[in-house]
Motif scaffolding. Structure first.
Motif, short mmCIF file in Angstrom:
data_model
loop_
_atom_site.label_atom_id
_atom_site.label_comp_id
_atom_site.label_asym_id
_atom_site.label_seq_id
_atom_site.Cartn_x
_atom_site.Cartn_y
_atom_site.Cartn_z
N ARG A 1 3.50 8.61 -20.16
CA ARG A 1 2.70 7.58 -19.96
C ARG A 1 2.77 6.23 -20.31
O ARG A 1 2.81 5.23 -19.79
CB ARG A 1 1.54 8.37 -20.92
N GLU A 2 4.55 6.43 -21.30
CA GLU A 2 4.50 5.39 -21.95
C GLU A 2 5.70 4.87 -20.11
O GLU A 2 5.53 3.26 -20.32
CB GLU A 2 5.84 5.60 -22.69
N ARG A 3 6.19 5.08 -20.04
CA ARG A 3 6.90 5.05 -18.35
C ARG A 3 6.13 4.29 -17.88
O ARG A 3 7.04 3.06 -17.48
CB ARG A 3 7.77 5.66 -17.78
N THR A 4 5.22 4.35 -17.37
CA THR A 4 4.06 4.57 -16.12
C THR A 4 2.91 3.07 -17.15
O THR A 4 2.50 2.42 -15.47
CB THR A 4 3.18 4.82 -15.61
N GLY A 5 2.50 3.58 -17.87
CA GLY A 5 1.40 2.77 -18.70
C GLY A 5 0.32 3.28 -18.61
O GLY A 5 -0.66 2.25 -18.89
N GLU A 6 0.51 4.38 -17.35
CA GLU A 6 -0.81 4.49 -16.85
C GLU A 6 -1.59 6.34 -17.57
O GLU A 6 -0.39 6.30 -18.18
CB GLU A 6 -1.00 5.28 -15.50
N GLY A 7 -2.77 6.41 -17.83
CA GLY A 7 -3.21 7.41 -18.45
C GLY A 7 -2.97 8.71 -18.09
O GLY A 7 -2.80 9.67 -18.83
N LEU B 1 -6.91 6.19 -1.60
CA LEU B 1 -5.74 5.87 -1.24
C LEU B 1 -4.70 6.67 -2.47
O LEU B 1 -4.04 6.82 -3.24
CB LEU B 1 -4.74 4.82 -2.15
N VAL B 2 -4.36 7.64 -1.08
CA VAL B 2 -3.50 8.92 -1.04
C VAL B 2 -2.19 9.33 -1.31
O VAL B 2 -1.70 8.90 -0.24
CB VAL B 2 -3.92 10.17 -0.67
N ALA B 3 -1.53 9.54 -2.50
CA ALA B 3 0.14 9.93 -2.43
C ALA B 3 0.22 10.53 -3.52
O ALA B 3 0.45 10.41 -4.72
CB ALA B 3 0.96 8.75 -3.03
N THR B 4 0.38 12.33 -3.29
CA THR B 4 0.27 13.14 -4.17
C THR B 4 0.93 14.54 -3.46
O THR B 4 1.22 14.83 -2.95
CB THR B 4 -1.17 13.75 -4.59
N VAL C 1 1.06 -1.11 0.06
CA VAL C 1 -0.06 -0.39 -0.18
C VAL C 1 1.10 1.11 -0.01
O VAL C 1 0.26 2.78 -0.67
CB VAL C 1 -1.16 0.29 1.22
N ALA C 2 1.92 1.22 0.38
CA ALA C 2 2.96 2.25 0.42
C ALA C 2 3.75 2.60 -0.41
O ALA C 2 4.17 3.38 -1.15
CB ALA C 2 3.63 2.50 1.69
N SER C 3 3.47 1.84 -1.73
CA SER C 3 3.69 1.39 -3.60
C SER C 3 3.55 3.46 -4.02
O SER C 3 2.57 3.16 -3.88
CB SER C 3 3.84 0.82 -3.97
N PRO C 4 4.56 4.01 -4.45
CA PRO C 4 4.40 5.20 -5.42
C PRO C 4 3.09 4.30 -6.76
O PRO C 4 2.29 5.45 -6.56
CB PRO C 4 5.01 5.36 -6.26
N ALA C 5 2.90 3.41 -7.16
CA ALA C 5 2.32 2.49 -8.52
C ALA C 5 0.36 3.05 -8.23
O ALA C 5 0.85 1.89 -6.50
CB ALA C 5 2.63 1.87 -9.14
N VAL D 1 -10.08 5.30 -5.35
CA VAL D 1 -9.24 6.20 -5.77
C VAL D 1 -8.27 6.12 -5.36
O VAL D 1 -7.94 6.58 -4.35
CB VAL D 1 -10.02 7.29 -5.43
N ALA D 2 -6.87 5.99 -6.80
CA ALA D 2 -6.07 5.62 -6.10
C ALA D 2 -4.90 6.56 -7.00
O ALA D 2 -4.84 6.66 -7.94
CB ALA D 2 -5.47 3.97 -6.33
N PHE D 3 -4.00 7.46 -6.49
CA PHE D 3 -3.32 8.28 -7.05
C PHE D 3 -2.13 7.29 -7.16
O PHE D 3 -1.61 6.32 -6.59
CB PHE D 3 -2.46 8.78 -5.82
N ASP D 4 -1.37 7.52 -8.22
CA ASP D 4 -0.08 7.26 -8.73
C ASP D 4 1.17 8.43 -8.69
O ASP D 4 1.09 9.07 -9.32
CB ASP D 4 0.13 6.71 -10.56
N PHE D 5 2.32 8.64 -7.92
CA PHE D 5 3.26 8.75 -7.86
C PHE D 5 4.17 9.28 -8.55
O PHE D 5 4.65 10.44 -8.55
CB PHE D 5 3.50 8.98 -5.95
N ARG D 6 3.84 7.88 -9.65
CA ARG D 6 5.15 7.71 -10.58
C ARG D 6 4.67 8.99 -11.81
O ARG D 6 5.21 9.09 -12.53
CB ARG D 6 5.72 6.46 -11.37
N PHE D 7 3.68 8.87 -11.64
CA PHE D 7 2.64 10.27 -12.53
C PHE D 7 3.09 11.37 -12.17
O PHE D 7 2.23 11.80 -11.12
CB PHE D 7 1.74 10.06 -13.12
N LEU D 8 4.47 12.56 -12.43
CA LEU D 8 4.08 13.76 -12.17
C LEU D 8 3.73 14.16 -10.55
O LEU D 8 3.56 14.78 -10.36
CB LEU D 8 3.28 14.59 -13.19
#
Length: 502
Positions: free
Chosen positions: A70-76, A130-133, A28-32, A94-101
């Protein structure tokens, strides 16, 4: 779609049915985002994938940066939303991807969050964020910042319809999303070690003092989150919270049962003995009553205004298949923070249509200069008004000292009970003696005039009754085998006389 918004379709790469992407294996602590989802939920079904941000400000190099991430994370986008199950409870995630900017929120991310809350209202599911921003996205300017208003509006509409929101602060959680989405949740879990602050470290600058105030631990200590947990502990805690706070439906709830008395079986005949019983350190306290009453429970903490009172235990428990909210005094003089935490608990119970149990045990409200500065009188007044306005049933039990308005503020006006080792009075006997006799040493004599014993309270019509004690187990009968055999034989023989042959 609101006027002026521009969204572009993005075809995400196939991700194997929503399996976790590489993100360091930190659960759960992952940035992904998807790894965090996989750590706490099952059966994730994504929606809103087509919503991705364009370049509203014409920011130099921004489109190329979006393409690379988008290419690196596979997320839009920086936020992934969908339906899933936490344990056996259906939720919207609702999950944040910290790897995306840095998990920043632009137009499309804001739109995804709003859609998640709308889906939750339609399907009557709790929202789990699940917030990481790092906050709002600079490259989209005010088109990004106004998403905070739209997210707040979505949260309010869900709240009005009794949809609970449980948030996990994975860290870092800074900026406007902490001030709109994260901190407005009904139940908040901070991952141990997570940075949680309105201003991020880069905004604060090197001269800003680093320390606990900017962490989940500091927010727990100050009453802004309900629990802090290690990453591996979060799934179990979240599962319990989601199950207990699931949206209600159907018939209005029945009042909670009156807890059984755990101390003395009979009330005393002497008023001063009643006072001494209630003040005894050996008397069962709120924690013992809560453990006896509930099969499991989750505590909330803090008044969301900077204060925590350990003498006011609040939360939600499961008893015989249903959730009951509780606010329990723990024998101390409560502070403004304690009364405000109880008020927060009651307001949440009212929104979720959950019945309420209150346990009363306080010598009275705090009366120091600090208590006055913190507004203890106003906090009590607010709690009185909240109790008076409740639309859900409330059951109250005095389990120890019932000291004046600080105790009455938690009392159900028409469903108040008392244990045999408790008392309730307009003021403490010592206080009454100081006022009436101008001599605190005459407290025992004054107590005799105050009609404060449990049976007095019943006679006065203040309480409905005295709680029954815990039943003692039946004692084993010690007798010989021959005696039992003779009794059985006699009973069998006499029985034959009453048998009618067909």
């Amino acid at each position: 779609m609101r006027r002026g918004e521009r969204f572009y379709r993005f075809r995400a790469k196939k991700r194997g049915g929503g399996r976790a992407l590489p993100g360091g294996g930190r659960g759960v602590a992952s940035p992904a985002a998807r790894e965090a989802i996989g750590a706490v939920a099952t059966g994730f079904r994504e929606f809103g994938e087509e919503l991705v941000s364009g370049d509203p400000l014409g920011w130099p190099g921004y489109p190329e940066k979006l393409a690379r991430v988008r290419e690196r994370t596979g997320e839009g986008e920086s936020v992934v939303v969908g339906e899933a199950q936490v344990g056996k409870t259906p939720v919207v995630v609702v999950a944040f991807d910290f790897r995306f900017l840095g998990g920043s929120v632009g137009e499309a991310a804001g739109r995804r969050i709003v859609e998640a809350f709308e889906r939750a209202r339609e399907s009557r599911r709790a929202v789990v964020s699940l917030v990481a921003t790092g906050g709002s996205r600079m490259q989209e300017g005010m088109r990004s910042l106004v998403q905070l208003q739209r997210i707040a509006d979505a949260c309010v509409r869900a709240r009005e319809e009794g949809i609970p929101h449980i948030s996990v602060l994975r860290g870092p959680v800074t900026g406007g999303i902490w001030a709109s989405l994260g901190s407005s949740a009904d139940y908040i879990i901070g991952v141990r070690g997570a940075e949680v602050a309105f201003a991020g470290s880069r905004v604060r600058g090197e001269e800003a003092t680093e320390g606990e105030a900017f962490t989940a631990a500091g927010k727990l200590r100050s009453g802004f989150v309900d629990a802090e947990a290690e990453p591996g502990e979060v799934p179990g805690l979240l599962r319990s919270a989601v199950e207990l706070l699931r949206p209600a439906g159907g018939e209005p709830p029945a009042p909670p049962e009156v807890p059984r008395a755990l101390g003395f079986a009979r009330p005393p005949r002497d008023p001063w003995v009643a006072v001494m019983r209630a003040r005894s350190p050996r008397r069962p306290r709120a924690e013992a009553y809560l453990e006896d009453y509930f099969e499991r429970r989750v505590e909330i903490s803090g008044d969301r205004a900077g204060g925590v009172d350990a003498g006011m235990l609040c939360g939600f428990g499961r008893r015989r298949g249903r959730t009951i909210a509780y606010a329990a005094q723990n024998g101390t003089a409560n502070t403004a923070a304690g009364f405000r935490t109880a008020r927060r608990l009651l307001e949440l119970a009212d929104r979720l249509q959950l019945p309420v149990l209150t346990l009363i045990d306080t010598p009275g409200a705090g009366n120091t200069a600090k208590d006055e500065r913190e507004g203890v009188g106003t906090a009590i007044a607010e709690l009185f008004c909240t109790v008076a306005g409740l639309k859900v049933p409330i059951t109250s039990l005095v389990i120890g000292e019932g000291g004046s308005g600080g105790a009455l503020a938690l009392a159900a006006p028409d469903n108040l009970w008392v244990t045999p080792d408790a008392y309730f009075a307009v003021i403490s006997p010592e206080g009454a003696a100081a006022i009436v006799e101008k001599d605190r040493s005459r407290a025992r004599q004054v107590a005799g005039r105050m009609k404060l014993m449990p049976q007095d309270l019943v006679e006065l019509g203040v309480v409905r009754g005295i709680a029954r004690p815990k039943r003692r187990p039946a004692r084993a009968i010690r007798t010989s085998y021959d005696a039992v055999r003779r009794w059985v034989v006699r009973g069998h023989s006499s029985g034959k006389e009453h048998v009618t042959k067909s």
